[in-house]
Design a protein around this motif. Structure first.
Motif, short mmCIF file in Angstrom:
data_model
loop_
_atom_site.label_atom_id
_atom_site.label_comp_id
_atom_site.label_asym_id
_atom_site.label_seq_id
_atom_site.Cartn_x
_atom_site.Cartn_y
_atom_site.Cartn_z
N ALA A 1 -41.41 13.31 3.56
CA ALA A 1 -40.55 11.91 3.75
C ALA A 1 -41.10 10.96 2.50
CB ALA A 1 -41.17 11.27 5.06
N ILE A 2 -42.47 11.17 2.04
CA ILE A 2 -42.78 10.19 1.10
C ILE A 2 -42.17 10.58 -0.34
CG2 ILE A 2 -44.87 9.85 -0.32
CD1 ILE A 2 -46.65 9.93 2.22
N LEU A 3 -42.13 11.75 -0.51
CA LEU A 3 -41.50 12.48 -1.74
C LEU A 3 -39.99 12.10 -1.76
CD1 LEU A 3 -41.18 14.23 -4.20
CD2 LEU A 3 -40.58 16.08 -2.73
N CYS A 4 -39.17 12.16 -0.79
CA CYS A 4 -37.80 11.79 -0.76
C CYS A 4 -37.57 10.27 -0.71
CB CYS A 4 -37.08 12.42 0.49
SG CYS A 4 -37.01 13.92 0.80
N GLY A 5 -38.51 9.52 0.05
CA GLY A 5 -38.29 8.11 -0.22
C GLY A 5 -38.69 7.69 -1.47
N TYR A 6 -39.84 8.14 -2.19
CA TYR A 6 -40.13 7.60 -3.52
C TYR A 6 -39.01 8.16 -4.60
CZ TYR A 6 -42.63 7.38 -7.90
OH TYR A 6 -42.97 7.01 -9.24
N LEU A 7 -38.15 9.29 -4.21
CA LEU A 7 -37.36 9.67 -5.34
C LEU A 7 -36.03 8.69 -5.12
CD1 LEU A 7 -37.30 13.51 -5.00
CD2 LEU A 7 -38.32 12.16 -6.79
N MET A 8 -35.70 8.34 -3.68
CA MET A 8 -34.71 7.15 -3.51
C MET A 8 -35.02 5.89 -4.23
SD MET A 8 -31.93 6.41 -3.26
CE MET A 8 -30.72 7.00 -1.97
N TYR A 9 -36.32 5.64 -3.93
CA TYR A 9 -36.84 4.12 -4.66
C TYR A 9 -36.64 4.17 -6.23
CZ TYR A 9 -39.89 0.57 -6.30
OH TYR A 9 -40.55 -0.56 -6.68
N ASN A 10 -36.80 5.37 -6.77
CA ASN A 10 -36.62 5.44 -8.34
C ASN A 10 -35.18 5.60 -8.61
OD1 ASN A 10 -39.32 5.13 -9.48
ND2 ASN A 10 -39.74 7.04 -8.87
N ALA A 11 -34.43 6.26 -7.76
CA ALA A 11 -33.00 6.44 -8.32
C ALA A 11 -31.99 5.36 -7.76
CB ALA A 11 -32.44 7.66 -7.28
N TYR A 12 -32.51 4.31 -6.82
CA TYR A 12 -31.60 3.36 -6.24
C TYR A 12 -31.19 2.44 -7.46
CZ TYR A 12 -30.07 -0.41 -3.49
OH TYR A 12 -29.25 -1.39 -2.97
N PRO A 13 -31.77 2.05 -8.40
CA PRO A 13 -31.32 1.27 -9.38
C PRO A 13 -30.00 1.79 -10.17
CG PRO A 13 -33.82 1.11 -9.71
CD PRO A 13 -33.25 2.29 -8.67
N TYR A 14 -29.96 3.01 -10.06
CA TYR A 14 -28.67 3.70 -10.74
C TYR A 14 -27.78 4.10 -9.89
CZ TYR A 14 -32.41 4.74 -14.37
OH TYR A 14 -33.47 4.38 -15.06
N LEU A 15 -27.97 4.03 -8.63
CA LEU A 15 -27.13 4.43 -7.55
C LEU A 15 -26.43 3.25 -6.97
CD1 LEU A 15 -28.79 7.14 -5.61
CD2 LEU A 15 -26.90 7.28 -7.15
N ALA A 16 -27.19 2.05 -6.84
CA ALA A 16 -26.92 0.81 -6.30
C ALA A 16 -25.55 0.31 -6.49
CB ALA A 16 -27.92 -0.48 -6.42
N PRO A 17 -24.87 0.25 -7.69
CA PRO A 17 -23.53 -0.16 -7.94
C PRO A 17 -22.51 0.60 -7.37
CG PRO A 17 -24.78 0.19 -10.17
CD PRO A 17 -25.72 0.51 -9.16
#
Length: 108
Positions: free
Chosen positions: A52-68
């Motif tokens: 859960a921590i790994l997946c959450g952290y990966l999304m935290y880092n990927a979110y700025p690129y995916l948000a649009p």
């Protein structure tokens, strides 16, 4: 040689929030499975939390690129919570499929 930019208080708070959301998601997942009758072991509980921590952290880092490309209602906390919770299930399904298909981790 330039020094790397220090993390701002907002960055640190964001990472801590993502980790906290991921830990809560892991706890919910573990609790649901225990209530459903699965027996808990220390290794299983630790792996659930770490996934859960790994997946959450990966999304935290990927979110700025995916948000649009995401709908407006999918904010950073929503995205982290969703991926932290579903990521563990996806990892388990992939592992089960690989074990079934290629007979990984079998003693025979």
């Amino acid at each position: 040689m330039s020094q790397p930019d220090p993390m701002s208080a907002q960055d640190i708070a964001g990472i801590l929030t993502a980790i906290a959301i991921s830990i809560v998601s892991g706890a919910v997942s573990i609790t649901r499975r225990i209530v459903a009758g699965y027996s808990a072991s220390l290794v299983w509980v630790i792996s659930e939390f770490l996934t859960a921590i790994l997946c959450g952290y990966l999304m935290y880092n990927a979110y700025p690129y995916l948000a649009p490309s995401l709908p407006e209602f999918i904010t950073l906390p929503v995205a982290v919570a969703f991926v932290a919770h579903s990521g563990g299930r996806i990892f388990q399904e992939i592992e089960s499929a690989l074990i079934k298909q290629y007979r990984f981790f079998r003693n025979k």
